[in-house]
Scaffold this motif. Structure first.
Motif, PDB file in Angstrom:
ATOM      1  N   ALA A 192       0.935  -1.217   0.258  1.00 33.68           N
ATOM      2  CA  ALA A 192       0.214   0.226   0.236  1.00 33.68           C
ATOM      3  C   ALA A 192       0.530   1.152  -0.222  1.00 33.68           C
ATOM      4  O   ALA A 192       1.726   0.736   0.076  1.00 33.68           O
ATOM      5  CB  ALA A 192      -0.924   0.140   1.508  1.00 33.68           C
ATOM      6  N   GLY A 193       0.354   2.495  -0.277  1.00 38.99           N
ATOM      7  CA  GLY A 193       0.891   3.408  -0.650  1.00 38.99           C
ATOM      8  C   GLY A 193       1.770   3.794  -1.518  1.00 38.99           C
ATOM      9  O   GLY A 193       2.233   2.799  -1.687  1.00 38.99           O
ATOM     10  N   ILE A 194       2.822   4.549  -1.130  1.00 42.45           N
ATOM     11  CA  ILE A 194       3.722   4.555  -1.456  1.00 42.45           C
ATOM     12  C   ILE A 194       4.846   4.023  -1.681  1.00 42.45           C
ATOM     13  O   ILE A 194       6.162   3.869  -2.268  1.00 42.45           O
ATOM     14  CB  ILE A 194       4.737   6.372  -0.343  1.00 42.45           C
ATOM     15  N   ALA A 195       4.784   2.997  -0.738  1.00 43.17           N
ATOM     16  CA  ALA A 195       5.674   2.058  -0.186  1.00 43.17           C
ATOM     17  C   ALA A 195       5.309   0.735  -1.534  1.00 43.17           C
ATOM     18  O   ALA A 195       6.447   0.006  -1.574  1.00 43.17           O
ATOM     19  CB  ALA A 195       6.094   1.710   0.668  1.00 43.17           C
ATOM     20  N   GLY A 196       4.325   0.917  -2.310  1.00 40.32           N
ATOM     21  CA  GLY A 196       4.126   0.074  -3.492  1.00 40.32           C
ATOM     22  C   GLY A 196       4.352   0.915  -4.553  1.00 40.32           C
ATOM     23  O   GLY A 196       3.872   0.419  -5.559  1.00 40.32           O
ATOM     24  N   GLY A 218      -0.753  -2.236  -4.749  1.00 39.41           N
ATOM     25  CA  GLY A 218      -1.217  -2.420  -3.591  1.00 39.41           C
ATOM     26  C   GLY A 218      -2.302  -0.903  -3.147  1.00 39.41           C
ATOM     27  O   GLY A 218      -2.035  -0.394  -4.657  1.00 39.41           O
ATOM     28  N   ARG A 219      -3.331  -1.108  -2.879  1.00 45.87           N
ATOM     29  CA  ARG A 219      -3.966   0.049  -2.018  1.00 45.87           C
ATOM     30  C   ARG A 219      -3.512   1.608  -2.061  1.00 45.87           C
ATOM     31  O   ARG A 219      -2.673   1.738  -1.357  1.00 45.87           O
ATOM     32  CB  ARG A 219      -4.850  -0.158  -0.459  1.00 45.87           C
ATOM     33  N   ALA A 220      -4.274   2.457  -2.865  1.00 40.90           N
ATOM     34  CA  ALA A 220      -2.945   4.318  -2.439  1.00 40.90           C
ATOM     35  C   ALA A 220      -1.824   3.538  -3.284  1.00 40.90           C
ATOM     36  O   ALA A 220      -1.298   4.916  -3.172  1.00 40.90           O
ATOM     37  CB  ALA A 220      -4.050   4.588  -1.428  1.00 40.90           C
ATOM     38  N   ALA A 221      -1.868   3.048  -3.912  1.00 43.89           N
ATOM     39  CA  ALA A 221      -0.378   3.007  -4.027  1.00 43.89           C
ATOM     40  C   ALA A 221      -0.533   3.685  -5.653  1.00 43.89           C
ATOM     41  O   ALA A 221      -0.263   3.368  -7.152  1.00 43.89           O
ATOM     42  CB  ALA A 221       0.334   1.534  -4.716  1.00 43.89           C
ATOM     43  N   VAL A 222      -0.481   4.680  -5.494  1.00 43.09           N
ATOM     44  CA  VAL A 222      -0.597   5.615  -7.013  1.00 43.09           C
ATOM     45  C   VAL A 222       0.695   6.699  -6.794  1.00 43.09           C
ATOM     46  O   VAL A 222       1.887   6.760  -6.509  1.00 43.09           O
ATOM     47  CB  VAL A 222      -1.714   6.968  -6.635  1.00 43.09           C
TER      48      VAL A 222
END
Length: 224
Positions: A192-196, A218-222
């Protein structure tokens, strides 16, 4: 001369990100309840704990420090951190870095090269051989490793060959004598997030290998 040699703790003393390419093409062998399976590792992801490396890793189980769940990640290198994902899948990591410095390499995918019949019994849903260990939950299942029973098992062993059958559960990590040269990197899967995102290109895989898993953000991995 064989194509692999036993891994040592010294091989794994650096951070997970540094060690990651060296584990591509490595072989992880398990003997669980007398059944032996070996997997050639084709895809991995690096994870750092609190205080490890130059960049904070927001996608790591150990990002906030040591807990009962992630304690194995803080131990000596070469042990296997086996955790439960989504309450179902047992996923396998090789611990890296010196004791007290958390790091782990999630084994995302591999090719079963020994014990295919055993792996197939453990993975009856696999329709073709390449799917036996394609994905971290499938890989753990094929190897017979389960959380919490096998969390912390040591994969560093002496160079002497194993007996054909052993009681209990054992693991052995062997590194390829010639490092894999053709490998790719990219974002981690399902994080999720920046980590993805591409800010963390901490996923490594053997380029073109058919056992490598499919990328899913992942979720919110934009991407920014």
């Amino acid at each position: 001369m064989t194509h692999h040699r036993p891994a040592t703790r010294d091989d794994l003393l650096r951070t997970a990100l540094d060690v990651a390419p060296r584990l591509l093409g490595a072989r992880l062998t398990t003997v669980v309840d007398g059944n032996r399976v070996a997997v050639r590792i084709t895809e991995i992801e690096a994870y750092h704990g609190l205080g490890t490396g130059d960049v904070i890793d927001p996608g790591s189980h150990a990002r906030m420090g040591q807990t009962a769940r992630n304690a194995t990640m803080w131990g000596e290198p070469g042990h296997l951190y086996v955790y439960l994902s989504h309450g179902i899948h047992s996923c396998v990591n090789v611990v890296t870095g010196p004791a007290g410095v958390a790091g782990g390499l999630l084994l995302r995918a591999g090719e079963v090269i020994e014990g295919t019949d055993v792996a197939a019994l453990r993975r009856p849903a696999a329709r073709v051989p390449r799917d036996l260990a394609r994905g971290p939950g499938r890989l753990g299942q094929a190897l017979g490793l389960r959380h919490p029973r096998h969390d912390g098992i040591d994969a560093i062993v002496d160079a002497a060959p194993w007996p054909a059958e052993l009681a209990g559960a054992f693991a052995r990590l062997d590194l390829a004598r010639e490092p894999v040269r053709a490998f790719s990197t990219g974002p981690r899967v399902g994080v999720a997030g920046i980590a993805g995102t591409s800010a963390f290109p901490w996923r490594f895989w053997i380029t073109g290998d058919p056992t490598v898993s499919v990328f899913r953000p992942g979720r919110a991995a934009v991407e920014g």
